[in-house]
Write a protein that holds these residues in place. Structure first.
Motif, PDB file in Angstrom:
ATOM      1  N   UNK A   5       0.830  -1.203   0.000  1.00  0.00           N
ATOM      2  CA  UNK A   5       0.000   0.000   0.000  1.00  0.00           C
ATOM      3  C   UNK A   5       0.867   1.257   0.000  1.00  0.00           C
ATOM      4  N   UNK A   6       1.977   1.245   0.726  1.00  0.00           N
ATOM      5  CA  UNK A   6       2.876   2.393   0.726  1.00  0.00           C
ATOM      6  C   UNK A   6       3.412   2.638  -0.687  1.00  0.00           C
ATOM      7  N   UNK A   7       3.811   1.562  -1.374  1.00  0.00           N
ATOM      8  CA  UNK A   7       4.303   1.691  -2.748  1.00  0.00           C
ATOM      9  C   UNK A   7       3.208   2.242  -3.670  1.00  0.00           C
ATOM     10  N   UNK A   8       1.978   1.762  -3.489  1.00  0.00           N
ATOM     11  CA  UNK A   8       0.866   2.260  -4.313  1.00  0.00           C
ATOM     12  C   UNK A   8       0.631   3.750  -4.097  1.00  0.00           C
ATOM     13  N   UNK A   9       0.665   4.173  -2.853  1.00  0.00           N
ATOM     14  CA  UNK A   9       0.436   5.594  -2.546  1.00  0.00           C
ATOM     15  C   UNK A   9       1.523   6.451  -3.171  1.00  0.00           C
ATOM     16  N   UNK A  10       2.772   6.054  -3.016  1.00  0.00           N
ATOM     17  CA  UNK A  10       3.882   6.854  -3.548  1.00  0.00           C
ATOM     18  C   UNK A  10       3.852   6.853  -5.073  1.00  0.00           C
TER      19      UNK A  10
END
Length: 139
Positions: A5-10
């Motif tokens: 999810x962190x990768x998706x947000x960034x």
């Protein structure tokens, strides 16, 4: 917050936390602080893309382009004169009048049928199987 999810947000919103979704911003910042090495790599890659996007500038359209757009716009047709609009009102009134006449004719037919002396049973009182509609349930 998961690493995915962190990768998706960034990837979706860039490296600047102010652009991240507000409801996930705090969790993403916390995850980045705990996983500093992985977060720094992802944020550095996103910062490079952010810089490329920020450097792109679009010049305002020139006068020639504006004139071409205006010249290619469709020409607006003049509105129909108001004198033709009364036809639609007359048509609606005519249909309403005809409906009233048809209803009055139908009602007069049914009233005359009920008040006339009955020689035989009316067709609407019999069933589709023929015969009388009298109630024979008591026998």
């Amino acid at each position: 917050m998961t690493p995915e999810r962190f990768h998706q947000i960034v990837e979706a919103y860039g490296a600047d936390p102010r652009r991240w979704p507000q409801q996930e911003r705090a969790a993403a910042k916390t995850w980045a602080a705990v996983h500093r090495v992985e977060a720094d790599a992802v944020l550095a890659a996103a910062a490079g893309i952010d810089a490329l996007l920020a450097a792109d500038k679009v010049d305002p359209p020139g006068a020639a382009l504006q004139q071409r757009i205006i010249a290619s716009a469709p020409v607006r047709q003049p509105a129909a004169p108001r004198r033709r609009l009364w036809w639609s009102g007359a048509a609606v009134a005519g249909v309403g009048l005809l409906g009233g006449v048809a209803g009055a004719l139908a009602m007069s037919f049914f009233v005359l049928t009920e008040t006339a002396p009955q020689v035989h049973e009316s067709s609407y009182l019999t069933s589709s199987f023929g015969g009388s509609s009298a109630d024979w349930s008591g026998e």
